[in-house]
Enzyme design. Structure first.
Site, PDB file in Angstrom:
ATOM      1  N   SER A 207       7.472  62.387 -27.379  1.00 46.83           N
ATOM      2  CA  SER A 207       7.828  61.126 -27.994  1.00 46.83           C
ATOM      3  C   SER A 207       7.514  59.931 -27.088  1.00 46.83           C
ATOM      4  O   SER A 207       6.365  59.727 -26.713  1.00 46.83           O
ATOM      5  CB  SER A 207       9.300  61.184 -28.418  1.00 46.83           C
ATOM      6  OG  SER A 207       9.629  60.129 -29.282  1.00 46.83           O
TER       7      SER A 207
ATOM      8  N   ASP B 291       8.518  64.349 -39.411  1.00 43.91           N
ATOM      9  CA  ASP B 291       9.134  63.681 -38.262  1.00 43.91           C
ATOM     10  C   ASP B 291       9.709  62.349 -38.733  1.00 43.91           C
ATOM     11  O   ASP B 291       8.975  61.442 -39.119  1.00 43.91           O
ATOM     12  CB  ASP B 291       8.094  63.459 -37.179  1.00 43.91           C
ATOM     13  CG  ASP B 291       8.682  63.025 -35.854  1.00 43.91           C
ATOM     14  OD1 ASP B 291       9.711  62.291 -35.863  1.00 43.91           O
ATOM     15  OD2 ASP B 291       8.123  63.374 -34.809  1.00 43.91           O
TER      16      ASP B 291
ATOM     17  N   HIS C 280      11.478  66.159 -35.348  1.00 41.57           N
ATOM     18  CA  HIS C 280      11.052  65.466 -34.116  1.00 41.57           C
ATOM     19  C   HIS C 280      11.086  66.427 -32.924  1.00 41.57           C
ATOM     20  O   HIS C 280      11.075  66.014 -31.780  1.00 41.57           O
ATOM     21  CB  HIS C 280      11.947  64.240 -33.881  1.00 41.57           C
ATOM     22  CG  HIS C 280      11.402  63.275 -32.887  1.00 41.57           C
ATOM     23  ND1 HIS C 280      10.154  62.707 -32.985  1.00 41.57           N
ATOM     24  CD2 HIS C 280      11.949  62.779 -31.741  1.00 41.57           C
ATOM     25  CE1 HIS C 280       9.954  61.891 -31.965  1.00 41.57           C
ATOM     26  NE2 HIS C 280      11.021  61.926 -31.191  1.00 41.57           N
TER      27      HIS C 280
END
Length: 187
Positions: A69, A135, A162
């Protein structure tokens, strides 16, 4: 190989699949460490790059990064500052992005649309982006765009969310498989 595992926003080295990946890599005879980034609940782009410079200073063909991320942008910013002739083994970016996120506008300062993507692609022998079709934090289109910009392999996972522990990701064999494939192809 030495693999630097880089967490993202609101996480730490002890979260999600990071400890598992470190242990799995070490069990295979690789060196691995999880970079600790400061203030993960209120991240600062400059502080995160400085932390990476301090904890992942060696950049050579044996150096690999796995980032999650927001950690993906931090890694790319770190690599972008490397000397022009720097070369690493590669990177695997999980739920990577380089654009503002509608759900987390406080992270907009990290997005850097003018990343030197040709340099970032040229310096890494292997490049992969793993994205999820559902996601909620990082829209799949942003991960797809990052993969395209970096001329990286795109791996789409159905319903991976995610890739958080709360979504069942305390282990992530796909990342380990990507690293194994990449290291074998480099031999």
């Amino acid at each position: 190989m030495h693999v630097y595992i880089v967490h993202g926003f609101d996480a730490s080295p002890a979260h999600h699949w990071f400890p598992w990946l470190k242990q799995a890599l070490q069990a295979q005879g690789h060196s691995a460490s999880v970079v600790e980034l400061p203030s993960p609940h209120e991240p600062d782009p400059t502080a995160w790059v400085q932390a990476l410079q301090a904890q992942a200073a060696v950049l050579d063909r044996h150096t690999w990064f796995v980032a999650h991320s927001l950690g993906c942008i931090a890694v790319l910013r770190h690599l972008e500052q490397a000397p022009a002739d720097a070369a690493i083994g590669g990177y695997v970016l999980v739920s990577g992005f380089n654009a503002p996120l509608a759900v987390l506008p406080q992270l907009d300062a990290f997005a850097k649309p003018d990343l030197d993507t040709p340099k970032l692609a040229a310096m890494a022998a292997y490049r992969s982006v793993i994205a999820s079709s559902n996601d909620a934090g990082v829209p799949p289109a942003l991960s797809q765009a990052l993969a395209k910009d970096l001329d990286a392999k795109l791996v789409m996972v159905e319903r991976g969310g995610h890739f958080l522990a709360s979504e069942g990701f305390t282990e992530f064999p796909l990342v380990l498989d990507e690293l194994e494939r990449a290291s074998q192809s480099a031999r």
